[in-house]
Scaffold this motif. Structure first.
Motif, mmCIF file in Angstrom:
data_model
loop_
_atom_site.group_PDB
_atom_site.id
_atom_site.type_symbol
_atom_site.label_atom_id
_atom_site.label_comp_id
_atom_site.label_asym_id
_atom_site.label_seq_id
_atom_site.Cartn_x
_atom_site.Cartn_y
_atom_site.Cartn_z
ATOM 1 N N ASN A 119 0.940 -1.188 -0.023
ATOM 2 C CA ASN A 119 -0.105 -0.114 0.048
ATOM 3 C C ASN A 119 0.809 1.137 0.148
ATOM 4 O OD1 ASN A 119 -1.410 2.392 1.829
ATOM 5 N ND2 ASN A 119 -2.813 1.276 0.358
ATOM 6 N N GLU A 120 2.102 1.223 0.642
ATOM 7 C CA GLU A 120 2.874 2.319 0.768
ATOM 8 C C GLU A 120 3.651 2.604 -0.673
ATOM 9 O OE1 GLU A 120 3.392 4.449 3.102
ATOM 10 O OE2 GLU A 120 2.484 3.619 4.708
ATOM 11 N N GLU A 121 3.854 1.447 -1.326
ATOM 12 C CA GLU A 121 4.721 1.466 -2.420
ATOM 13 C C GLU A 121 3.708 1.441 -3.821
ATOM 14 O OE1 GLU A 121 7.308 -1.846 -3.327
ATOM 15 O OE2 GLU A 121 7.580 -1.959 -1.204
ATOM 16 N N TYR A 122 2.393 1.078 -3.865
ATOM 17 C CA TYR A 122 1.706 1.202 -5.015
ATOM 18 C C TYR A 122 0.345 2.171 -4.564
ATOM 19 C CZ TYR A 122 4.723 -2.356 -6.245
ATOM 20 O OH TYR A 122 5.859 -3.137 -6.643
ATOM 21 N N THR A 123 0.308 3.387 -5.113
ATOM 22 C CA THR A 123 -0.722 4.069 -4.801
ATOM 23 C C THR A 123 -1.749 4.808 -5.576
ATOM 24 O OG1 THR A 123 0.922 6.055 -5.004
ATOM 25 C CG2 THR A 123 0.911 5.163 -3.024
ATOM 26 N N ASN A 124 -1.553 4.535 -7.242
ATOM 27 C CA ASN A 124 -2.313 4.805 -7.883
ATOM 28 C C ASN A 124 -3.399 3.856 -8.064
ATOM 29 O OD1 ASN A 124 -1.817 3.091 -10.216
ATOM 30 N ND2 ASN A 124 0.179 3.987 -10.558
ATOM 31 N N THR A 125 -4.530 4.400 -8.937
ATOM 32 C CA THR A 125 -5.838 3.552 -8.782
ATOM 33 C C THR A 125 -5.791 2.253 -9.668
ATOM 34 O OG1 THR A 125 -7.094 5.577 -9.117
ATOM 35 C CG2 THR A 125 -8.195 3.487 -9.688
ATOM 36 N N SER A 126 -4.894 2.106 -10.712
ATOM 37 C CA SER A 126 -4.545 0.923 -11.352
ATOM 38 C C SER A 126 -3.940 -0.016 -10.617
ATOM 39 C CB SER A 126 -3.890 1.240 -12.520
ATOM 40 O OG SER A 126 -2.626 1.627 -12.569
ATOM 41 N N GLN A 127 -3.009 0.380 -9.811
ATOM 42 C CA GLN A 127 -2.000 -0.374 -8.934
ATOM 43 C C GLN A 127 -2.878 -1.074 -7.765
ATOM 44 O OE1 GLN A 127 0.973 2.395 -8.002
ATOM 45 N NE2 GLN A 127 2.685 1.287 -9.611
ATOM 46 N N ILE A 128 -3.609 -0.294 -7.219
ATOM 47 C CA ILE A 128 -4.511 -0.602 -5.930
ATOM 48 C C ILE A 128 -5.527 -1.652 -6.669
ATOM 49 C CG2 ILE A 128 -6.278 0.255 -4.471
ATOM 50 C CD1 ILE A 128 -4.998 2.838 -4.264
ATOM 51 N N THR A 129 -6.124 -1.362 -7.547
ATOM 52 C CA THR A 129 -6.973 -2.367 -8.419
ATOM 53 C C THR A 129 -6.304 -3.740 -8.706
ATOM 54 O OG1 THR A 129 -8.210 -0.411 -9.333
ATOM 55 C CG2 THR A 129 -8.456 -2.913 -10.442
ATOM 56 N N THR A 130 -4.972 -3.558 -9.325
ATOM 57 C CA THR A 130 -4.246 -4.742 -9.480
ATOM 58 C C THR A 130 -4.113 -5.669 -8.332
ATOM 59 O OG1 THR A 130 -3.368 -3.892 -11.505
ATOM 60 C CG2 THR A 130 -2.243 -5.721 -10.632
ATOM 61 N N THR A 131 -3.641 -4.808 -7.162
ATOM 62 C CA THR A 131 -3.306 -5.447 -5.901
ATOM 63 C C THR A 131 -4.793 -6.230 -5.168
ATOM 64 O OG1 THR A 131 -1.709 -3.774 -5.390
ATOM 65 C CG2 THR A 131 -2.579 -5.147 -3.456
#
Length: 208
Positions: free
Chosen positions: A135-147
């Motif tokens: 969560n600290e490393e990936y903050t944009n919407t696409s990265q959060i969705t992928t996670t």
């Protein structure tokens, strides 16, 4: 896709749903097929909810206690690596198991889908610290969705494995599961060391 594969592989290795199979079979011994399916579904939902909450709320907990991301990576790396060593040495199931009395008490409370199946067997310190770091490393919407998609898929696999646990035991046998768990353990150790080194490196860069 590369990010998805990285997160999925990391979570799957740390959570090790295959290693949960023998314990799940033991905990649900004597249950009907309907009860086993229900326990599998509830446990998977609990894991998903716990991991999602950890992903979104974990950083605020860290901020409240004044814990840096570097410290979390170091601690998470140690936890993940220690879990990997337990897997490699074949002690993972023993450490996470329950004696007969505790097993019966868990059935009486009807909480095995939450404890110990969801916590700490699958949604343990390793997977929780991993998601907080992500969560600290990936903050944009696409990265959060992928996670979140990766988390959902791992939880779905956990559900499938628990639901088909009796068939998996028959096909692989205890020795087969133990062998695969040891291979996964080696991967988990490497992942833990990677996080440990990332935390140390991050800490060193902040020094004057």
């Amino acid at each position: 896709m590369e990010l998805f594969l990285y997160i999925f592989g990391a979570l799957f290795s740390v959570m090790n749903p295959l290693g949960t199979v023998p314990i799940f079979v033991s905990l649900t011994e004597g249950d009907t097929r309907k009860e086993i399916n229900k326990t599998s579904l509830l446990a998977s939902i609990n894991v998903f909810v716990i991991l999602v909450i950890s992903f979104f709320v974990g950083k605020y907990v860290l901020a409240f206690f004044g814990i840096t991301l570097s410290a979390l990576k170091v601690a998470g790396g140690l936890v993940i690596a220690s879990s990997g060593f337990a897997l490699l040495k074949g002690e993972f199931s023993k450490n996470r198991g329950m004696n007969k009395a505790r097993k019966q008490a868990a059935h009486d409370r009807e909480k095995i889908s939450l404890t110990p199946l969801a916590i700490p067997m699958m949604a343990g310190p390793g997977s929780i610290s991993l998601l907080i770091s992500l969560n600290e490393e990936y903050t944009n919407t696409s990265q959060i969705t992928t996670t979140l998609i990766a988390v959902l898929l791992v939880c779905l696999i956990c559900y499938i494995m628990m639901r088909g646990s009796q068939y998996i035991i028959r096909v692989l046998g205890p020795n087969g599961i133990n062998s695969i768990s040891r291979i996964i353990g080696f991967i988990v150790i490497a992942l833990g060391i990677e996080y440990l080194w990332a935390g140390i490196t991050s800490f060193l860069t902040t020094l004057p």
